[in-house]
Design a protein around this motif. Structure first.
Motif, PDB file in Angstrom:
ATOM      1  N   GLY A 112      52.229 -24.362 -17.681  1.00  0.00           N
ATOM      2  CA  GLY A 112      51.411 -25.491 -17.362  1.00  0.00           C
ATOM      3  C   GLY A 112      52.231 -26.321 -16.466  1.00  0.00           C
ATOM      4  O   GLY A 112      53.335 -26.053 -16.034  1.00  0.00           O
ATOM      5  N   MET A 113      51.440 -27.449 -16.098  1.00  0.00           N
ATOM      6  CA  MET A 113      52.038 -28.486 -15.232  1.00  0.00           C
ATOM      7  C   MET A 113      51.942 -29.722 -16.138  1.00  0.00           C
ATOM      8  O   MET A 113      51.333 -30.049 -16.783  1.00  0.00           O
ATOM      9  CB  MET A 113      50.792 -28.738 -14.117  1.00  0.00           C
ATOM     10  N   LEU A 114      53.404 -30.361 -15.647  1.00  0.00           N
ATOM     11  CA  LEU A 114      53.642 -31.655 -16.214  1.00  0.00           C
ATOM     12  C   LEU A 114      53.593 -32.732 -15.043  1.00  0.00           C
ATOM     13  O   LEU A 114      54.200 -32.518 -13.932  1.00  0.00           O
ATOM     14  CB  LEU A 114      54.875 -31.648 -16.756  1.00  0.00           C
ATOM     15  N   ASN A 115      52.849 -33.914 -15.253  1.00  0.00           N
ATOM     16  CA  ASN A 115      52.712 -34.886 -14.183  1.00  0.00           C
ATOM     17  C   ASN A 115      53.055 -36.154 -14.697  1.00  0.00           C
ATOM     18  O   ASN A 115      53.391 -36.379 -15.525  1.00  0.00           O
ATOM     19  CB  ASN A 115      51.080 -34.789 -14.067  1.00  0.00           C
ATOM     20  N   PRO A 116      53.495 -36.984 -13.597  1.00  0.00           N
ATOM     21  CA  PRO A 116      54.154 -38.431 -13.751  1.00  0.00           C
ATOM     22  C   PRO A 116      53.142 -39.196 -14.631  1.00  0.00           C
ATOM     23  O   PRO A 116      53.752 -40.008 -15.560  1.00  0.00           O
ATOM     24  CB  PRO A 116      54.186 -38.943 -12.519  1.00  0.00           C
ATOM     25  N   ALA A 117      52.077 -38.860 -14.542  1.00  0.00           N
ATOM     26  CA  ALA A 117      50.983 -39.707 -15.582  1.00  0.00           C
ATOM     27  C   ALA A 117      50.900 -39.198 -16.899  1.00  0.00           C
ATOM     28  O   ALA A 117      50.529 -39.966 -17.798  1.00  0.00           O
ATOM     29  CB  ALA A 117      49.416 -39.596 -14.970  1.00  0.00           C
ATOM     30  N   GLY A 118      51.663 -38.243 -17.294  1.00  0.00           N
ATOM     31  CA  GLY A 118      51.778 -37.659 -18.837  1.00  0.00           C
ATOM     32  C   GLY A 118      50.872 -36.501 -18.552  1.00  0.00           C
ATOM     33  O   GLY A 118      49.774 -36.369 -17.978  1.00  0.00           O
ATOM     34  N   ALA A 119      51.198 -35.377 -19.526  1.00  0.00           N
ATOM     35  CA  ALA A 119      50.800 -34.201 -19.711  1.00  0.00           C
ATOM     36  C   ALA A 119      51.171 -33.359 -20.852  1.00  0.00           C
ATOM     37  O   ALA A 119      52.075 -33.789 -21.447  1.00  0.00           O
ATOM     38  CB  ALA A 119      50.511 -33.557 -18.408  1.00  0.00           C
ATOM     39  N   VAL A 120      50.230 -32.374 -21.151  1.00  0.00           N
ATOM     40  CA  VAL A 120      50.612 -31.532 -22.239  1.00  0.00           C
ATOM     41  C   VAL A 120      50.448 -30.163 -21.819  1.00  0.00           C
ATOM     42  O   VAL A 120      49.717 -29.764 -21.354  1.00  0.00           O
ATOM     43  CB  VAL A 120      49.769 -31.825 -23.424  1.00  0.00           C
TER      44      VAL A 120
ATOM     45  N   LEU B 172      59.121 -37.024 -12.698  1.00  0.00           N
ATOM     46  CA  LEU B 172      58.968 -37.821 -11.372  1.00  0.00           C
ATOM     47  C   LEU B 172      58.193 -37.262 -10.624  1.00  0.00           C
ATOM     48  O   LEU B 172      57.588 -37.883  -9.629  1.00  0.00           O
ATOM     49  CB  LEU B 172      60.425 -37.962 -10.738  1.00  0.00           C
ATOM     50  N   GLN B 173      57.749 -36.000 -10.641  1.00  0.00           N
ATOM     51  CA  GLN B 173      56.860 -35.374  -9.737  1.00  0.00           C
ATOM     52  C   GLN B 173      55.956 -34.155 -10.453  1.00  0.00           C
ATOM     53  O   GLN B 173      56.647 -33.864 -11.696  1.00  0.00           O
ATOM     54  CB  GLN B 173      57.505 -34.919  -8.461  1.00  0.00           C
ATOM     55  N   PRO B 174      54.773 -33.732  -9.799  1.00  0.00           N
ATOM     56  CA  PRO B 174      54.215 -32.751 -10.834  1.00  0.00           C
ATOM     57  C   PRO B 174      55.391 -31.578 -10.635  1.00  0.00           C
ATOM     58  O   PRO B 174      55.918 -30.966  -9.761  1.00  0.00           O
ATOM     59  CB  PRO B 174      53.061 -32.373 -10.006  1.00  0.00           C
ATOM     60  N   ILE B 175      55.529 -30.728 -11.939  1.00  0.00           N
ATOM     61  CA  ILE B 175      56.329 -29.724 -12.049  1.00  0.00           C
ATOM     62  C   ILE B 175      55.879 -28.609 -12.797  1.00  0.00           C
ATOM     63  O   ILE B 175      54.889 -28.799 -13.976  1.00  0.00           O
ATOM     64  CB  ILE B 175      57.917 -30.027 -12.720  1.00  0.00           C
TER      65      ILE B 175
END
Length: 323
Positions: A124-132, A150-153
């Motif tokens: 999945g995607m990790l985003n600077p705003a926080g993610a799971v 620092l950026q979507p990865i």
């Protein structure tokens, strides 16, 4: 009255009235407009910008170029289609991955078409705003708090059998995680579920999350075990091969202080430093304490607190597992 002249060749000059001359010019103009060049048909189509694999939530922009028979680019309308919208959708060339699977994206212009195959991997995607990010099995989860990246990865998760293994390994619980290390600003929390049937009599609080380092397992920082949900968590900052393992057996125990003198009725707290067979500090292990001479020194078997009872000499012994 004005008279117009028309020259039709050598020695042939005609006079024309103005109205008739204007009609003649209109006829010539209409005849010239019919001599148009037919547009070249699209002979082939090429697609650029494709990635071999995506993860759910990731997007990629594709471009399609129509070409004529000579290979020159043409300005033509292009339509897009996905072979499985549940796996990935496409709109105006923008592909959005939805779930694990494989999909074919097709571009069409007139009678020409081109396709690209795209795999949607687990992750999945990790985003600077926080993610799971959660594996499709539900047995692995990566949590990024706000500001951790620092950026979507894109994070790819795959079960793997390429690891050192060993008798302390839980069945099918090793994962290869691919994370671009350059995009991680703060540690992420990795949580993996294990099968309690693989404990083989070992206390469940001895489960640790490990990473492959060279040809052996190495304990991660921040390990914690939830024995009710059978999950273990730790901090990671980059990718690698991870798995929950039972801690290695105790290899050595050292007590601190090694020697000391105290007065009668005084109390000294003795601590034990445990090292496992991997050379790692063995934390969370149960330690039992005993005294070689209770008449001289009494020891709390759980805490290691030693109380001088009478003058003399006594040894304090720490025991853990078979050591």
């Amino acid at each position: 009255m004005f008279v117009m002249s028309r020259f039709d060749g050598p020695g042939r000059l005609y006079s024309m009235r103005p109205l008739r001359f204007l009609r003649y010019l209109a006829f010539v103009a209409a005849t010239s407009c019919t001599d148009t060049v037919a547009p070249k048909p699209v002979a082939s189509l090429s697609i650029s910008g494709a990635l071999d694999a995506l993860v759910p939530g990731q997007t990629v922009k594709l471009s399609a170029t129509p070409r004529d028979a000579a290979g020159l680019p043409l300005q033509r309308a292009v339509t897009w289609a996905s072979s499985d919208a549940a796996v990935a959708t496409v709109a105006a060339g923008l592909v959005t991955a939805n779930q694990l699977g494989s999909v074919t994206i097709t571009a069409t212009s007139e009678n020409a078409a081109a396709s690209v195959a795209i795999a949607v991997d687990d992750g999945g995607m990790l985003n600077p705003a926080g993610a799971v990010v959660q594996a499709s099995s539900g047995d692995l989860r990566i949590v990024a708090v706000a500001g951790a990246v620092l950026q979507p990865i894109a994070v790819i998760v795959k079960q793997t059998d390429h690891h050192p293994g060993g008798s302390r390994f839980f069945t099918r619980s090793a994962y290869e995680i691919m994370i671009p290390a350059a995009g991680v600003a703060q540690p992420l929390t990795l949580t993996v579920r294990y099968n309690p049937a693989d404990l083989r009599g070992t206390p469940e609080d001895a489960v640790r999350l490990m990473v492959v380092a060279g040809d052996k397992w190495q304990r991660l920082e921040g390990n914690s075990v939830d024995t009710t949900q059978h999950i273990v968590s730790a901090r990671i900052s980059s990718g690698g091969v991870f798995a929950p393992l039972l801690q290695a057996p105790i290899a050595a125990i050292a007590v601190d202080p090694a020697t000391t003198s105290i007065r009668v009725h005084d109390v000294v707290h003795v601590t034990a430093r445990l090292t496992d067979q991997d050379g790692e500090p063995a934390t969370g292990r149960k330690v039992n304490w005993s005294s070689s001479n209770l008449a001289v020194l009494a020891v709390d078997s759980l805490t290691g607190d030693a109380t001088a009872v009478s003058p003399g000499t006594a040894n304090v012994t720490a025991t853990s597992e078979d050591q």
